[in-house]
Scaffold this motif. Sequence first.
Motif, mmCIF file in Angstrom:
data_model
loop_
_atom_site.group_PDB
_atom_site.id
_atom_site.type_symbol
_atom_site.label_atom_id
_atom_site.label_comp_id
_atom_site.label_asym_id
_atom_site.label_seq_id
_atom_site.Cartn_x
_atom_site.Cartn_y
_atom_site.Cartn_z
ATOM 1 N N VAL A 40 0.842 -1.198 0.000
ATOM 2 C CA VAL A 40 0.000 0.000 0.000
ATOM 3 C C VAL A 40 0.878 1.249 0.000
ATOM 4 C CG1 VAL A 40 -1.666 1.326 1.356
ATOM 5 C CG2 VAL A 40 -1.977 -1.138 1.056
ATOM 6 N N HIS A 41 1.919 1.241 0.812
ATOM 7 C CA HIS A 41 2.827 2.383 0.867
ATOM 8 C C HIS A 41 3.500 2.601 -0.486
ATOM 9 C CE1 HIS A 41 6.739 4.352 1.565
ATOM 10 N NE2 HIS A 41 6.011 5.116 2.367
ATOM 11 N N ASP A 42 4.020 1.546 -1.082
ATOM 12 C CA ASP A 42 4.694 1.660 -2.379
ATOM 13 C C ASP A 42 3.747 2.178 -3.451
ATOM 14 O OD1 ASP A 42 6.977 0.741 -1.159
ATOM 15 O OD2 ASP A 42 6.925 -1.246 -2.088
ATOM 16 N N TRP A 43 2.512 1.671 -3.462
ATOM 17 C CA TRP A 43 1.541 2.141 -4.453
ATOM 18 C C TRP A 43 1.252 3.621 -4.241
ATOM 19 C CZ3 TRP A 43 -3.044 4.651 -4.665
ATOM 20 C CH2 TRP A 43 -3.708 4.641 -5.886
ATOM 21 N N THR A 44 1.063 4.005 -2.979
ATOM 22 C CA THR A 44 0.748 5.394 -2.672
ATOM 23 C C THR A 44 1.879 6.324 -3.099
ATOM 24 O OG1 THR A 44 -0.587 4.676 -0.804
ATOM 25 C CG2 THR A 44 0.069 6.982 -0.830
ATOM 26 N N MET A 45 3.120 5.938 -2.837
ATOM 27 C CA MET A 45 4.252 6.776 -3.209
ATOM 28 C C MET A 45 4.433 6.844 -4.725
ATOM 29 S SD MET A 45 5.533 8.113 -0.470
ATOM 30 C CE MET A 45 3.842 8.351 0.001
ATOM 31 N N THR A 46 4.154 5.747 -5.418
ATOM 32 C CA THR A 46 4.287 5.713 -6.871
ATOM 33 C C THR A 46 3.194 6.521 -7.549
ATOM 34 O OG1 THR A 46 5.315 3.530 -6.758
ATOM 35 C CG2 THR A 46 4.422 4.191 -8.884
ATOM 36 N N TYR A 47 2.000 6.420 -7.028
ATOM 37 C CA TYR A 47 0.838 7.081 -7.631
ATOM 38 C C TYR A 47 0.284 8.156 -6.694
ATOM 39 C CZ TYR A 47 1.174 3.065 -10.694
ATOM 40 O OH TYR A 47 1.630 2.121 -11.571
ATOM 41 N N LYS A 52 -4.014 11.344 -3.932
ATOM 42 C CA LYS A 52 -4.591 12.636 -3.547
ATOM 43 C C LYS A 52 -5.990 12.788 -4.132
ATOM 44 C CE LYS A 52 -0.250 15.143 -3.067
ATOM 45 N NZ LYS A 52 0.616 16.185 -3.638
ATOM 46 N N THR A 53 -6.171 12.362 -5.380
ATOM 47 C CA THR A 53 -7.481 12.439 -6.018
ATOM 48 C C THR A 53 -8.488 11.571 -5.272
ATOM 49 O OG1 THR A 53 -6.439 12.834 -8.158
ATOM 50 C CG2 THR A 53 -8.721 12.107 -8.190
ATOM 51 N N LEU A 54 -8.081 10.384 -4.859
ATOM 52 C CA LEU A 54 -8.973 9.502 -4.100
ATOM 53 C C LEU A 54 -9.359 10.129 -2.763
ATOM 54 C CD1 LEU A 54 -7.405 5.989 -4.739
ATOM 55 C CD2 LEU A 54 -9.648 6.791 -5.496
#
Length: 61
Positions: A40-47, A52-54
């Motif tokens: 989850v952390h890696d996905w959040t940092m990548t995208y 932010k949009t979510l």
Amino acid sequence: MADKKGEVRVFVDGIYLKIIDDLIKSGYGTNRSEVIRKMVHDWTMTYLEKAKTLMEYAKEK
């Protein structure tokens, strides 16, 4: 952003569980919870922009 922890329970099976277990074996994490947190952390940092949009979308609801 809140500085508190919350418990999230997710049940996975099949190929998802195999991938998580394989990531543990490869050293990505020491247990399933840690692997999920890192994913989850890696996905959040990548995208970051998508995250932010979510968050903005969630605030509107």
